[in-house]
Scaffold this active site. Structure first.
Site, PDB file in Angstrom:
ATOM      1  CG  HIS A  93       5.271 -11.570  16.519  1.00 29.85           C
ATOM      2  ND1 HIS A  93       6.123 -12.634  16.344  1.00 29.85           N
ATOM      3  CD2 HIS A  93       5.951 -10.678  17.299  1.00 29.85           C
ATOM      4  CE1 HIS A  93       7.244 -12.417  16.996  1.00 29.85           C
ATOM      5  NE2 HIS A  93       7.177 -11.223  17.584  1.00 29.85           N
ATOM      6  CB  THR A 127      -0.977  -0.007   1.209  1.00 30.79           C
ATOM      7  OG1 THR A 127      -1.809   1.152   1.124  1.00 30.79           O
ATOM      8  CG2 THR A 127      -0.245  -0.003   2.529  1.00 30.79           C
TER       9      THR A 127
END
Lengths: 451, 325
Positions: free
Chosen positions: A424, A372
C-alpha cells in the site's frame, strides 16, 4: 600443481555460502566441470563444478559450515609440475603493475558489512554484469585470449579491471595469473555502480535478526528435538520477516470463471504436448493475464527505494516453486516478450531445474512481480507475503467446479479465487482492483490461440 | 656403445630385423650389388643372399606393386625408394592398394616403404622434397619421420614389425651429420609416440625430422637472449599423431608454434591447429603460429634454398612474436 577451490559468488548480494555436501572424497579423481560439492546460499542451492581436473587433496570446509565467498574450501592437485621459481618471479614482477593500474579495487574478499554506504563510486565502466563473453569484452575494448577468459571465469576475475601487458594491451596469461595469485578476485560488485539507495542499509539488504516473540525458556517444554535451519530455510525466514516489516501489506480477493480456459486446455492438451513436447498447464494463462495487466498498471510492476518508486521497464515474473526442502522463486525474464508456448516452456524448464538444483543464480534474481499457486496443494485461496523487492504478488487458489449464478440461473462452472497481496506504500486499492479486474477479464474472455 | 650416423642406424636396424625374421626382405634399385645409393644396405646381399635382397629395374610402381603381393603372401618386404621424391611414381600403388587392402579384405599389409627425403643439400626440386602429407591424408598408412640415429634404428625396427603399411621418411640432411651412440640392443621406438626434446614453460615448438635440431638451436638462443623457456616436441610419427603429448605441453605453455620443412599449405601445422582448436581452445593464450618452407618447389640455387627453408633465425623471430602476444 595445487589448485584452490573457492566458495563461488552466486549472485550480486551474496556474501557467504554453506557447503551442504561433498560429492567427492579425498583422494578421489575429478574431471574438470564435474560436480565437486553442493552449496546452499541465500538465493540458490547449487552444485559447484571442479575448476580443473585433478585429485581432491584437501577439504578445508566441512559439510554444514558456512563461509564467506572466495574462501578456499578445498585443494585439488591437477597433476601438473609445480610452478618454477622463475615463473613466480615474472608473476611478482607483473603484479605491482596490475595493482597500480586499478586503485579502486579493494584488497582481499571485501567484508560486506564494512562497505560504507557512501563509498566513492567506482569508475562508470565497472558497473553492469560481470562478463566473459568474447564479443562483449571486445566491445569494451578488452583484448583477451581463450585461456585468459577461462581463467577469469574460473576465478571470478573481472577482466574490466585488469591492465593487459601483452601486445596492444592484451590481457595475458601472466597478467591474470598475477591477479589470481594475489588472492583477490577483482570482481567489484555490479551494484556498487548503482546510485546509493536513500537510507537503504548497505551489504545484505534482506538480512534481519530472527528474533524471538516470547522469552526463550517458554519455547522448550515437554519432549522436543532441535533442528538447525538449512541455509534456504533461514533465508526464507529472514526474507519473509523483512517483507512483512517493510511493506504495508493489503489483500484483495477476486473470483474468476475459468470454464473457457479449462475447456480449451482439456481440448488441446494432448495436441499441445504432442506438438511441443511440453505439458499444457494453467500457469502460462495466469502469467499472460498478469503481464497484460502489469503493462496497463505499471506501478504494480515497481520497487520502492525510500521515497523513490523504481518503475521497471522489464516485466520479469517470479514463479514460486515448492521444493521438498523449501521454496524458490525462479524468474521468467521479459515475460512480455514471450509467446504462449515460450511461457509454458520457461515455466516447465525453471521448475524442473529448481527441483534438480540446476538453477543459475541469475535465474532467481530481478523479478518485478511474482505468482504463487497454493491451489496446487488444494488451497481454496492464499494470502501470500510479497516477494521483495516486488510490490505485489498474485496467489492462485484451487480451480474447482462450483455452482454460480449466471443470468438468474444456477450453473456449474470451473472457478478460482485469485488474491493479490500488494504494497500500500505505492499501490492503492483502486489500482489493485482494476489490475485484478483486468486479469479476470483476460482469463474469462481468453482470445489468444494456444497452439 | 658404438657411435653411428643416422644412415648407419637405419641400416643396422634393418640388418637386425632381417636376422631376426626370415620373412623380412629388401627390394629396391641398386640395393644389392651397389649397396644402395646411400649405402644403407651395404653388405646385405653377401650376407642374406639374392632371395632376400632384390635389385629391381627403375620402376617405383613395380617395386611397391611387387611388395604388396609379397605382403599378401606373408612376407615383410621393405622397399627402398632411391629418393623419396619418386614416391609420386607409385602413388596409385600406395594409396589404392597398400593403404586399402586391409580395409577391403582384412588382408594385413606388413610392408615398409623407405627412402631419403628433405632438403638443405642443394638437391634441387626432384631430390629435396617432403611429400609426407600426401600420405598423412591417406587413411590406412602410418607415416614416420625420425630425427636422430637412436630413433632411426628404433623406429625402423618398429616399422618392420608393424602389421600395417608404414612409410618411413629418412632425412638425407641428417644421414651423415647426425652421429651419436646407438645401443646394440634389440630395442624399438614405438610408432605414434612423440618425444619432448627440451622442457620449457613459455611456449611449445612442435616439429619433426631435420627441424628438430633447428628448433633446439632456436630454443637455446631464446633462452640465452630472451630468457624464454621453449618446450620442443619431436613428433617422430605424423600418422598416427600423438595428440596427447602436444596437448599436455600446451596445457603448460598455452602457446604453440609448429615448425616443418614441408611447404606451408596443407602441412601438418594446419592439422595440428585444427586439432588444438577442437580439443583445447580454451588453453590458447595466443594464436597457433607456424614456420614452414615457402609454397614453391624446392629451389636449386643455394641462396634461394636457404631463403626457402625454415632456419633457427626464422623460428626465433616467430617465437618472439608469439611470446610477446
Amino acid at each position: 600443481m595445487p589448485v584452490n577451490v573457492v566458495m563461488p559468488q552466486m549472485g550480486e548480494s551474496i556474501f557467504e555460502g554453506t557447503v551442504t555436501k561433498w560429492l567427492k572424497k579425498i583422494g578421489e579423481k575429478v574431471e574438470r566441470d564435474e560436480p565437486l560439492f553442493e552449496i546452499s546460499t541465500d538465493k540458490v542451492d547449487a552444485e559447484i563444478p571442479a575448476p580443473s581436473a585433478g585429485v581432491l587433496k584437501e577439504i578445508k570446509v566441512k559439510e554444514g559450515e558456512t563461509v564467506e565467498i572466495n574462501t578456499i574450501v578445498a585443494i585439488l592437485d591437477d597433476g601438473g609440475a609445480p610452478t618454477s621459481p622463475e615463473t613466480s618471479a615474472t608473476e611478482a614482477a607483473a603484479a605491482p603493475k596490475a595493482e597500480a593500474a586499478k586503485p579502486a579495487t579493494a584488497p582481499p574478499p571485501p567484508a560486506p558489512a564494512a562497505r560504507p554506504a557512501a563509498a566513492p563510486l567506482p569508475p562508470a565502466a565497472i558497473g553492469g554484469e560481470l562478463t566473459f563473453d568474447p564479443a562483449k569484452l571486445r566491445e569494451l575494448g578488452i583484448r583477451t585470449s581463450p585461456l585468459v577468459r577461462r581463467l577469469a571465469k574460473e576465478n571470478g576475475v573481472d577482466l574490466r579491471q585488469l591492465t593487459g601487458t601483452g601486445a596492444g594491451g592484451r590481457v595475458t596469461k601472466q597478467d591474470i595469473q598475477a591477479t589470481i595469485a594475489k588472492g583477490a578476485p577483482a570482481y567489484a560488485e555490479a551494484s556498487a555502480g548503482l546510485p546509493a539507495a536513500a537510507g537503504a542499509p548497505a551489504g545484505k539488504p534482506a538480512a534481519v535478526e530472527l528474533g524471538l516473540a516470547v522469552p526463550r525458556e517458554r519455547l522448550y517444554f515437554g519432549r522436543y528435538q532441535v533442528e538447525p535451519m538449512s541455509a534456504m530455510r533461514r533465508s526464507i525466514a529472514e526474507h519473509m520477516v523483512a517483507s512483512k516489516r517493510t511493506s504495508a501489506h493489503v489483500y484483495s480477493v477476486d473470483e474468476v470463471d475459468m470454464t473457457r480456459i479449462a475447456q480449451l486446455r482439456a481440448q488441446h492438451k494432448g495436441e499441445f504436448e504432442r506438438k511441443n513436447g511440453a505439458k499444457l498447464t494453467f500457469m502460462p494463462f495466469f502469467i499472460r493475464a498478469c503481464v497484460d495487466a502489469l503493462r496497463a498498471f505499471p506501478t504494480v510492476n515497481s520497487s520502492v527505494d525510500g521515497t523513490n518508486v523504481v518503475l521497471h521497464q522489464d516485466i520479469n515474473i517470479g514463479v514460486a516453486v515448492a521444493l521438498d526442502w523449501g521454496l524458490i522463486v525462479p524468474v521468467i525474464k521479459r515475460a512480455d516478450e514471450m509467446n504462449f508456448l515460450g511461457l509454458q516452456r520457461a515455466v516447465t524448464d525453471l521448475a524442473t531445474r529448481a527441483r534438480t538444483k540446476k538453477l543459475k543464480p541469475e535465474e532467481v534474481q530481478h523479478s518485478t512481480f511474482s505468482i504463487t499457486n497454493p491451489g496446487v496443494f488444494g488451497g481454496l485461496m492464499g494470502l501470500p507475503v510479497i516477494n521483495q523487492p516486488n510490490v505485489a504478488i498474485l496467489g492462485m487458489g484451487t480451480i474447482e467446479k462450483r455452482p454460480v449464478v449466471i443470468d438468474d440461473a444456477i450453473a456449474i462452472r470451473s472457478m478460482v479465487y485469485l488474491t493479490l497481496s500488494y504494497d500500500h506504500r505505492v499501490v492503492d486499492g483502486a489500482t489493485a482492483h482494476q489490475f485484478m479486474g483486468r486479469v479476470k477479464k483476460t482469463l474469462q474472455e481468453w482470445q489468444e490461440p494456444i497452439l | 656403445m658404438p657411435v653411428m650416423t643416422y644412415v648407419q642406424a637405419v641400416g643396422r636396424g634393418l640388418w637386425e630385423e632381417m636376422e631376426r625374421d626370415p620373412a623380412v626382405l629388401m627390394i629396391g634399385e641398386d640395393i644389392g650389388v651397389y649397396g644402395g645409393a646411400f649405402k644403407v644396405t651395404d653388405g646385405f646381399l653377401a650376407h642374406f643372399g639374392r632371395e632376400r635382397v632384390i635389385d629391381t629395374p627403375i620402376s617405383e610402381s613395380a617395386i611397391v606393386g611387387a611388395a604388396v603381393g609379397m605382403s599378401y603372401l606373408g612376407l615383410r618386404p621393405v622397399c627402398e625408394l632411391q629418393f623419396i621424391d619418386f614416391i609420386a611414381c607409385c602413388f596409385n600403388q600406395i594409396t589404392n592398394f597398400v593403404a586399402k587392402s586391409h580395409y577391403r579384405w582384412g588382408a594385413p599389409v606388413p610392408m615398409v616403404i623407405r627412402g631419403p627425403a628433405g632438403g638443405g643439400v642443394h638437391g634441387g626440386p626432384f631430390h629435396s622434397q617432403n611429400p609426407e602429407m600426401y600420405f598423412v591424408h591417406t587413411p590406412g598408412l602410418k607415416v614416420v619421420c625420425p630425427s636422430s640415429a637412436y630413433d632411426a634404428k628404433g623406429l625402423i625396427k618398429a616399422a618392420v614389425r608393424d602389421n600395417n603399411p608404414v612409410l618411413f621418411f629418412e632425412h638425407k640432411f641428417l644421414y651423415r651429420r647426425v652421429k651419436e651412440e646407438v645401443p646394440e640392443d634389440d630395442y624399438i621406438v614405438p610408432l605414434g609416440q612423440a618425444a619432448v626434446r627440451r622442457e620449457g614453460r613459455d611456449l611449445t615448438l612442435v616439429t619433426y625430422a631435420a627441424m628438430v635440431q633447428v628448433c633446439l638451436d632456436a630454443a637455446e638462443q631464446l633462452e640465452k637472449e630472451d630468457g624464454l623457456a621453449c618446450e620442443v616436441i619431436d613428433l617422430r610419427t605424423l600418422l598416427p599423431l600423438d595428440k596427447e603429448t602436444i596437448l599436455s605441453s600446451l596445457r603448460k605453455t598455452n602457446k604453440l608454434l609448429v615448425v616443418h620443412e614441408d611447404t606451408r599449405t596443407g602441412g601438418i601445422a594446419g592439422e595440428i591447429a585444427a586439432m588444438v582448436m577442437e580439443e583445447a581452445f580454451d588453453q590458447l593464450d595466443g594464436p597457433l603460429m607456424r614456420v614452414t618452407s615457402l609454397d614453391t618447389p624446392v629451389p636449386y640455387s643455394p641462396p634461394l634454398e636457404e631463403y626457402f627453408l625454415p632456419n633457427a633465425a626464422k623460428v626465433v623471430k616467430a617465437a618472439r612474436d608469439l611470446a610477446r602476444y
